[in-house]
Write a protein that holds these residues in place. Structure first.
Motif, PDB file in Angstrom:
ATOM      1  N   PHE A  28     -26.664 -57.846   4.318  1.00  0.00           N
ATOM      2  CA  PHE A  28     -25.673 -58.323   5.267  1.00  0.00           C
ATOM      3  C   PHE A  28     -26.224 -59.347   6.265  1.00  0.00           C
ATOM      4  O   PHE A  28     -25.508 -60.238   6.695  1.00  0.00           O
ATOM      5  CB  PHE A  28     -25.031 -57.135   5.989  1.00  0.00           C
ATOM      6  N   GLU A  29     -27.477 -59.208   6.678  1.00  0.00           N
ATOM      7  CA  GLU A  29     -28.062 -60.190   7.586  1.00  0.00           C
ATOM      8  C   GLU A  29     -28.086 -61.576   6.933  1.00  0.00           C
ATOM      9  O   GLU A  29     -27.722 -62.579   7.555  1.00  0.00           O
ATOM     10  CB  GLU A  29     -29.482 -59.770   7.973  1.00  0.00           C
ATOM     11  N   SER A  30     -28.510 -61.629   5.666  1.00  0.00           N
ATOM     12  CA  SER A  30     -28.548 -62.892   4.941  1.00  0.00           C
ATOM     13  C   SER A  30     -27.145 -63.436   4.727  1.00  0.00           C
ATOM     14  O   SER A  30     -26.891 -64.634   4.865  1.00  0.00           O
ATOM     15  CB  SER A  30     -29.246 -62.705   3.594  1.00  0.00           C
ATOM     16  N   LYS A  39     -18.440 -63.497   7.303  1.00  0.00           N
ATOM     17  CA  LYS A  39     -19.076 -63.272   8.601  1.00  0.00           C
ATOM     18  C   LYS A  39     -18.535 -61.987   9.236  1.00  0.00           C
ATOM     19  O   LYS A  39     -19.307 -61.136   9.719  1.00  0.00           O
ATOM     20  CB  LYS A  39     -18.825 -64.466   9.526  1.00  0.00           C
ATOM     21  N   ALA A  40     -17.207 -61.843   9.220  1.00  0.00           N
ATOM     22  CA  ALA A  40     -16.586 -60.660   9.810  1.00  0.00           C
ATOM     23  C   ALA A  40     -16.972 -59.393   9.040  1.00  0.00           C
ATOM     24  O   ALA A  40     -17.279 -58.356   9.648  1.00  0.00           O
ATOM     25  CB  ALA A  40     -15.064 -60.827   9.824  1.00  0.00           C
ATOM     26  N   ALA A  41     -16.959 -59.476   7.723  1.00  0.00           N
ATOM     27  CA  ALA A  41     -17.301 -58.304   6.906  1.00  0.00           C
ATOM     28  C   ALA A  41     -18.752 -57.887   7.127  1.00  0.00           C
ATOM     29  O   ALA A  41     -19.074 -56.692   7.189  1.00  0.00           O
ATOM     30  CB  ALA A  41     -17.051 -58.609   5.433  1.00  0.00           C
ATOM     31  N   ALA A  42     -19.648 -58.861   7.248  1.00  0.00           N
ATOM     32  CA  ALA A  42     -21.059 -58.555   7.505  1.00  0.00           C
ATOM     33  C   ALA A  42     -21.223 -57.881   8.863  1.00  0.00           C
ATOM     34  O   ALA A  42     -21.959 -56.893   8.995  1.00  0.00           O
ATOM     35  CB  ALA A  42     -21.890 -59.829   7.426  1.00  0.00           C
ATOM     36  N   TYR A  43     -20.524 -58.421   9.876  1.00  0.00           N
ATOM     37  CA  TYR A  43     -20.595 -57.803  11.202  1.00  0.00           C
ATOM     38  C   TYR A  43     -20.086 -56.362  11.144  1.00  0.00           C
ATOM     39  O   TYR A  43     -20.658 -55.461  11.765  1.00  0.00           O
ATOM     40  CB  TYR A  43     -19.768 -58.605  12.204  1.00  0.00           C
ATOM     41  N   TYR A  44     -18.974 -56.154  10.428  1.00  0.00           N
ATOM     42  CA  TYR A  44     -18.416 -54.797  10.321  1.00  0.00           C
ATOM     43  C   TYR A  44     -19.436 -53.861   9.690  1.00  0.00           C
ATOM     44  O   TYR A  44     -19.683 -52.748  10.183  1.00  0.00           O
ATOM     45  CB  TYR A  44     -17.136 -54.828   9.482  1.00  0.00           C
ATOM     46  N   MET A  67     -22.519 -54.069   9.678  1.00  0.00           N
ATOM     47  CA  MET A  67     -23.670 -53.874  10.565  1.00  0.00           C
ATOM     48  C   MET A  67     -23.295 -53.090  11.817  1.00  0.00           C
ATOM     49  O   MET A  67     -24.124 -52.872  12.701  1.00  0.00           O
ATOM     50  CB  MET A  67     -24.239 -55.248  10.957  1.00  0.00           C
ATOM     51  N   GLY A  68     -22.024 -52.685  11.907  1.00  0.00           N
ATOM     52  CA  GLY A  68     -21.573 -51.894  13.046  1.00  0.00           C
ATOM     53  C   GLY A  68     -21.263 -52.693  14.288  1.00  0.00           C
ATOM     54  O   GLY A  68     -21.034 -52.123  15.353  1.00  0.00           O
ATOM     55  N   LYS A  69     -21.221 -54.030  14.162  1.00  0.00           N
ATOM     56  CA  LYS A  69     -20.925 -54.893  15.307  1.00  0.00           C
ATOM     57  C   LYS A  69     -19.436 -55.232  15.290  1.00  0.00           C
ATOM     58  O   LYS A  69     -19.009 -56.296  14.840  1.00  0.00           O
ATOM     59  CB  LYS A  69     -21.789 -56.153  15.245  1.00  0.00           C
ATOM     60  N   LEU A  70     -18.640 -54.293  15.779  1.00  0.00           N
ATOM     61  CA  LEU A  70     -17.193 -54.347  15.581  1.00  0.00           C
ATOM     62  C   LEU A  70     -16.514 -55.411  16.436  1.00  0.00           C
ATOM     63  O   LEU A  70     -15.563 -56.062  15.991  1.00  0.00           O
ATOM     64  CB  LEU A  70     -16.585 -52.971  15.845  1.00  0.00           C
ATOM     65  N   GLU A  71     -16.945 -55.594  17.673  1.00  0.00           N
ATOM     66  CA  GLU A  71     -16.321 -56.624  18.513  1.00  0.00           C
ATOM     67  C   GLU A  71     -16.608 -58.019  17.966  1.00  0.00           C
ATOM     68  O   GLU A  71     -15.737 -58.887  17.965  1.00  0.00           O
ATOM     69  CB  GLU A  71     -16.814 -56.497  19.949  1.00  0.00           C
TER      70      GLU A  71
END
Length: 405
Positions: free
Chosen positions: A52-54, A93-98, A100-104
């Motif tokens: 997900f970071e990549s 980008k949004a899916a990766a953030y989700y 990774m637990g970065k919901l906002e």
């Protein structure tokens, strides 16, 4: 990390839609399209591999490249394929953030995709936002923002309106009566007892606090400046909660901010369920062979004092007041010469005159232009005919919804 809901994850695993985009995008490879698609395909692969970071880094690379294409020249001239590719970048980008637990950050990225992109994958960004929002538990304030602002506003009263110029009020007329006496004759009218059933006016009554609780984390476009005709006028994207904090509840802010003419209900379906399109919007002009049945729904939310300069639109307009009051003045289409439209094509639908403080030396005929006026209250609808000039000023913190058809 937080796993995406299975139905969303599986939709992002399907390469068919992205292959269709690739085939369409081949026509613009001279602008770096092939490079962008190569990055996007690798981004998709990284997501499947749960790297997900990549995935996030590659998605941001796509967004940065396409952003330049979206902001070059007139927005209307931007090929929709660029907007679709931007949306793909926003989705990953949004899916990766989700994941990774970065919901906002997930919701913020999704909103940019909705605002700057184009609908794809059955508008999956709304589903990602809903999944993220369900996991966020915002702190509720113990005291209501609305209580503190209850007495704020311009104490302009209905009896300040000239009775000879007062717009007619009518209680819930039949569709046939409205069509015959107002729609066909292009006569403005205030309709009462029509939208009382809206949840926004009853069971789920809108307030500053409710809007903040439901949509405070969502990114929206805000107009900065008193009038869009001013040289200093600009637009910014910001979270709705920040807009409320800086422009609604902070009285010391010297700038004016306005969420104006935005399709908020397409972006935030949770708010759309609180309103309904009035039945009058189904009435069509029998003399117009080129009829578009689409109803465009726009939101207008801002503090006391926000102004829409005198202008006209090409649509029939039912203007619904949900929160606060607004002073509105209407000039019929035949007064167009007397309201002095700007000579440029871009602003030809906008008057040069400051309606409430006119310069009669520069615009002498404006003094003789006939007009009607009103103060529209919560729960009322104002019918504004096509090409009818209208000026709007908020007397309180105000939320309005316009239905164009």
């Amino acid at each position: 990390m937080s796993a995406l809901p299975k139905q969303i994850f599986h939709r992002l695993q399907d390469d068919k839609e992205i292959e269709i985009t690739i085939n369409k995008f081949k026509n613009v490879t001279d602008y770096g399209g092939q490079r962008i698609l190569d990055i996007l395909l690798i981004c998709s692969q990284r997501f499947k591999e749960e790297r997900f970071e990549s995935c996030l880094q590659l998605a941001q690379c796509v967004l940065d490249i396409v952003w330049e294409m979206l902001n070059t020249g007139d927005w209307k001239e931007v090929p929709v394929i660029w907007r679709k590719v931007y949306t793909y970048g926003a989705i990953y980008k949004a899916a990766a953030y989700y994941a990774m637990g970065k919901l906002e950050q997930c919701i913020h990225a999704s909103d940019y995709g909705l605002l700057m992109g184009a609908p794809i994958l059955d508008n999956i960004l709304n589903d990602i936002i809903s999944a993220a929002a369900a996991r966020i538990h915002p702190c509720k304030q113990t005291t209501s923002i609305d209580d503190a602002l209850a007495n704020a506003g311009d104490h302009h009263r209905n009896d300040d309106i000239d009775p000879q110029r007062q717009i007619t009020q009518l209680s819930c007329p039949s569709l046939d009566y409205f069509r015959k006496h107002y729609f066909c004759t292009k006569e403005p009218v205030i309709l009462t007892d029509v939208i009382d059933h809206w949840p926004a006016l009853g069971a789920r009554r809108w307030s500053i606090q409710r809007l903040k609780d439901i949509a405070g984390h969502r990114t929206v476009p805000i107009e900065i400046g008193t009038r869009y005709t001013d040289d200093s006028w600009t637009q910014k994207l910001m979270p709705l909660s920040k807009f409320i904090d800086e422009f609604i509840t902070m009285e010391s802010n010297q700038e004016s901010g306005y969420l104006a003419q935005h399709q908020l209900f397409e972006q935030i379906p949770e708010l759309r369920t609180d309103i309904c399109v009035p039945d009058y919007c189904c009435i069509i002009d029998d003399n117009n062979d080129d009829v578009d049945a689409t109803v465009l729904t726009n939101a207008w939310f801002g503090p006391q004092g926000t102004i829409s300069p005198l202008h006209h639109d090409p649509y029939h307009n039912l203007f619904a007041q949900v929160m606060g009051r607004k002073y509105i003045r209407l000039y019929p289409e035949h007064e167009s010469e007397n309201v002095y439209p700007y000579p440029t094509k871009l602003l030809s639908n906008t008057s040069q005159v400051d309606v409430e403080f006119p310069n009669f030396e520069n615009y002498p005929n404006f003094a003789n232009a006939e007009y009607l006026e009103c103060i529209i209250e919560p729960g009322q609808l104002l019918y504004i005919p096509p090409r009818c000039w209208h000026y709007v000023r908020s007397l309180d913190i105000s939320f309005s919804v316009s239905f164009w058809w």
